[in-house]
Design an enzyme around this catalytic site. Sequence first.
Site, PDB file in Angstrom:
ATOM      1  N   ASP A  21     -16.412  -0.515   3.962  1.00 53.46           N
ATOM      2  CA  ASP A  21     -15.184   0.203   3.625  1.00 53.46           C
ATOM      3  C   ASP A  21     -14.993   0.174   2.109  1.00 53.46           C
ATOM      4  O   ASP A  21     -15.834  -0.326   1.359  1.00 53.46           O
ATOM      5  CB  ASP A  21     -13.977  -0.360   4.379  1.00 53.46           C
ATOM      6  CG  ASP A  21     -13.594  -1.767   3.962  1.00 53.46           C
ATOM      7  OD1 ASP A  21     -14.371  -2.425   3.255  1.00 53.46           O
ATOM      8  OD2 ASP A  21     -12.500  -2.221   4.360  1.00 53.46           O
ATOM      9  N   ARG A  40       0.837  -1.195   0.000  1.00 46.38           N
ATOM     10  CA  ARG A  40       0.000   0.000   0.000  1.00 46.38           C
ATOM     11  C   ARG A  40       0.869   1.241   0.000  1.00 46.38           C
ATOM     12  O   ARG A  40       1.833   1.331   0.752  1.00 46.38           O
ATOM     13  CB  ARG A  40      -0.913  -0.002   1.227  1.00 46.38           C
ATOM     14  CG  ARG A  40      -2.164   0.824   1.064  1.00 46.38           C
ATOM     15  CD  ARG A  40      -3.122   0.585   2.199  1.00 46.38           C
ATOM     16  NE  ARG A  40      -3.590  -0.797   2.283  1.00 46.38           N
ATOM     17  CZ  ARG A  40      -4.540  -1.206   3.102  1.00 46.38           C
ATOM     18  NH1 ARG A  40      -5.128  -0.346   3.907  1.00 46.38           N
ATOM     19  NH2 ARG A  40      -4.908  -2.472   3.119  1.00 46.38           N
ATOM     20  N   ASP A  77     -13.132  -1.397  -0.133  1.00 45.18           N
ATOM     21  CA  ASP A  77     -13.123  -2.641  -0.915  1.00 45.18           C
ATOM     22  C   ASP A  77     -14.170  -3.636  -0.433  1.00 45.18           C
ATOM     23  O   ASP A  77     -14.205  -4.775  -0.898  1.00 45.18           O
ATOM     24  CB  ASP A  77     -11.732  -3.273  -0.932  1.00 45.18           C
ATOM     25  CG  ASP A  77     -11.204  -3.626   0.453  1.00 45.18           C
ATOM     26  OD1 ASP A  77     -11.654  -3.011   1.441  1.00 45.18           O
ATOM     27  OD2 ASP A  77     -10.333  -4.499   0.563  1.00 45.18           O
ATOM     28  N   SER A 113      -8.135  -0.259   0.208  1.00 40.90           N
ATOM     29  CA  SER A 113      -9.113  -0.490   1.261  1.00 40.90           C
ATOM     30  C   SER A 113      -9.709   0.823   1.761  1.00 40.90           C
ATOM     31  O   SER A 113     -10.345   1.542   1.001  1.00 40.90           O
ATOM     32  CB  SER A 113      -8.459  -1.287   2.395  1.00 40.90           C
ATOM     33  OG  SER A 113      -9.403  -1.636   3.374  1.00 40.90           O
ATOM     34  N   HIS A 114      -9.469   1.151   3.034  1.00 40.95           N
ATOM     35  CA  HIS A 114     -10.072   2.327   3.653  1.00 40.95           C
ATOM     36  C   HIS A 114      -9.228   3.582   3.511  1.00 40.95           C
ATOM     37  O   HIS A 114      -9.645   4.649   3.977  1.00 40.95           O
ATOM     38  CB  HIS A 114     -10.302   2.049   5.144  1.00 40.95           C
ATOM     39  CG  HIS A 114      -9.026   1.796   5.890  1.00 40.95           C
ATOM     40  ND1 HIS A 114      -8.416   0.561   5.891  1.00 40.95           N
ATOM     41  CD2 HIS A 114      -8.231   2.615   6.628  1.00 40.95           C
ATOM     42  CE1 HIS A 114      -7.306   0.635   6.623  1.00 40.95           C
ATOM     43  NE2 HIS A 114      -7.174   1.861   7.069  1.00 40.95           N
ATOM     44  N   LYS A 127      -3.552  -6.586  -2.465  1.00 34.58           N
ATOM     45  CA  LYS A 127      -3.680  -7.699  -1.539  1.00 34.58           C
ATOM     46  C   LYS A 127      -3.458  -8.973  -2.342  1.00 34.58           C
ATOM     47  O   LYS A 127      -4.091  -9.165  -3.385  1.00 34.58           O
ATOM     48  CB  LYS A 127      -5.064  -7.710  -0.883  1.00 34.58           C
ATOM     49  CG  LYS A 127      -5.326  -6.514   0.022  1.00 34.58           C
ATOM     50  CD  LYS A 127      -6.717  -6.579   0.641  1.00 34.58           C
ATOM     51  CE  LYS A 127      -6.951  -5.409   1.583  1.00 34.58           C
ATOM     52  NZ  LYS A 127      -8.304  -5.427   2.202  1.00 34.58           N
ATOM     53  N   HIS A 185     -13.411  -7.116  10.572  1.00 37.55           N
ATOM     54  CA  HIS A 185     -13.105  -8.210   9.655  1.00 37.55           C
ATOM     55  C   HIS A 185     -13.729  -9.473  10.244  1.00 37.55           C
ATOM     56  O   HIS A 185     -13.465  -9.824  11.400  1.00 37.55           O
ATOM     57  CB  HIS A 185     -11.592  -8.419   9.513  1.00 37.55           C
ATOM     58  CG  HIS A 185     -10.916  -7.394   8.664  1.00 37.55           C
ATOM     59  ND1 HIS A 185     -10.999  -7.401   7.290  1.00 37.55           N
ATOM     60  CD2 HIS A 185     -10.136  -6.344   8.990  1.00 37.55           C
ATOM     61  CE1 HIS A 185     -10.297  -6.396   6.799  1.00 37.55           C
ATOM     62  NE2 HIS A 185      -9.764  -5.741   7.806  1.00 37.55           N
ATOM     63  N   ASP A 210     -14.746  -5.467   2.098  1.00 39.98           N
ATOM     64  CA  ASP A 210     -14.525  -6.705   2.848  1.00 39.98           C
ATOM     65  C   ASP A 210     -14.843  -6.518   4.329  1.00 39.98           C
ATOM     66  O   ASP A 210     -14.883  -7.484   5.077  1.00 39.98           O
ATOM     67  CB  ASP A 210     -13.105  -7.244   2.653  1.00 39.98           C
ATOM     68  CG  ASP A 210     -12.021  -6.290   3.138  1.00 39.98           C
ATOM     69  OD1 ASP A 210     -12.327  -5.108   3.426  1.00 39.98           O
ATOM     70  OD2 ASP A 210     -10.845  -6.708   3.209  1.00 39.98           O
ATOM     71  N   ARG A 211     -15.083  -5.270   4.747  1.00 40.39           N
ATOM     72  CA  ARG A 211     -15.454  -4.993   6.138  1.00 40.39           C
ATOM     73  C   ARG A 211     -16.814  -4.305   6.171  1.00 40.39           C
ATOM     74  O   ARG A 211     -17.176  -3.557   5.262  1.00 40.39           O
ATOM     75  CB  ARG A 211     -14.439  -4.071   6.805  1.00 40.39           C
ATOM     76  CG  ARG A 211     -13.117  -4.714   7.145  1.00 40.39           C
ATOM     77  CD  ARG A 211     -12.313  -3.825   8.064  1.00 40.39           C
ATOM     78  NE  ARG A 211     -12.002  -2.542   7.450  1.00 40.39           N
ATOM     79  CZ  ARG A 211     -11.785  -1.414   8.138  1.00 40.39           C
ATOM     80  NH1 ARG A 211     -11.883  -1.406   9.455  1.00 40.39           N
ATOM     81  NH2 ARG A 211     -11.489  -0.292   7.503  1.00 40.39           N
TER      82      ARG A 211
END
Length: 454
Positions: free
Chosen positions: A247, A14, A249, A102-103, A112, A334, A251-252
């Site tokens: 978020d 990142r 992407d 992500s966030h 990832k 998560h 995933d959360r």
Amino acid sequence: MSVLDQIVKAYDIRGTVPDQLDADVAHALGVGFASFIRSNSKAERIVIARDMRPSGPAFVEAFSRGILNQGIDVIDLGLGSTDLMYYASGVLDAPGAMFTASHNPAGYNGIKLCVAGARPVGVDTGLLDVKRVAEEVLEGGGPKPAASAGSQSERNVLSDFAEHVLTFVDLADIGTMRVVADTANGMGGLVVPAVMERIPSVELEVMYGELDGTFPNHPPDPLQPANQRDLRARVKSGGFDIGLAFDGDADRVFVVDELGVGLSGSTTTALLAVAALRAAPGATILHNLICSKSVPEVVTEHGGVPVRTKVGHSYIKQIMANTGAVFGGEHSAHYYFARNFNADSGLIASLMVMAEVGRSGGPLSGVRAPLDRYAASGEINTQVDDASAVIEQISAAHSDYDQDRLDGLTVNCGDWWFNLRPSNTEPLLRLNLEAPDQNTCADRVAELLTMITS
């Protein structure tokens, strides 16, 4: 520090665009990932997805070129959430790469990585090998091209992914429900409607559903209460049964009850653990060491076996594989599911929470009430010159209490506890503390912060 030293983190890659991460770096990382895959498996193809950040298409092209150069095929999934990429990696039994930050704010992007079956790639499981080869490529070296280049194809797995998510609940349990989701201009705007439209009894409203990696409405980080403000207000004004904050992407997910009050990641973990144990009595449930102590209490009360872990998806996924755990949760929202290749998914968690509310016959505020048992500080970051020295001083000052070093320093002081962890990437100490009530929590936090800053 080299640019790769700056952007290769413990669990992913990142950095800021374009000063840290650009097309040349993405290409080098593609060569590095292909080299790692070639050296450690017989995989002949890699799946790649991306979020909606403007730099994504160019980075995917450059990364794919590096993979194809090494003779490995690329399956381009196009736009998708991180859990969609994990699903593709699992069902196709192929390594994967997800281009997302992500966030993080709009100026960032990242990657990832996983091996076949959505198994994580972190610094202890191959990410340093990827970095080493990428450094060689950036310096003009690296592995030679394969005798025959790989081929590239496109595949849309959104519909299959949505059907997979639905298998985690009995739709009859959900019943009639009004749901509002704030997708923060992130990938939830694509995947959330694709799932919810398959449930006729659910009425869905999406806030900020346009895919826009400049995030014109608010940052895609629902861990920060300010970024849940619009959702909480809309839940109340619209009379919704539940609010969902995803978020970037997707995933959360953070959950908001019908009163506009957010559930902590720990409370949602406990709620999901109850659901998981109903389906698998006596099963093992993982929780990271920052989660409230209410989580292992609830797991034990419902006949499960709680197992405490370090923070981070690569650790949790490995322990899930080792222990056969059916579910794992983190304070950061998560949530991991064994039937989802041990990977995390905001959508699966959302549906399971909705099903629990539907089963209860009452509101979410009532479902959560017995799970909210203690007052928590949330994560408090303090900049320090020498994190290790401060941790040792705090440890010595609390030598009369039980301590462990599973991840940083955890001290159990009877009716309250705290964890102090150094950041992997910044000169910061992260404090998390829990106490019986808010006043005690505030007093203990003040005492510790005084010690840390002195």
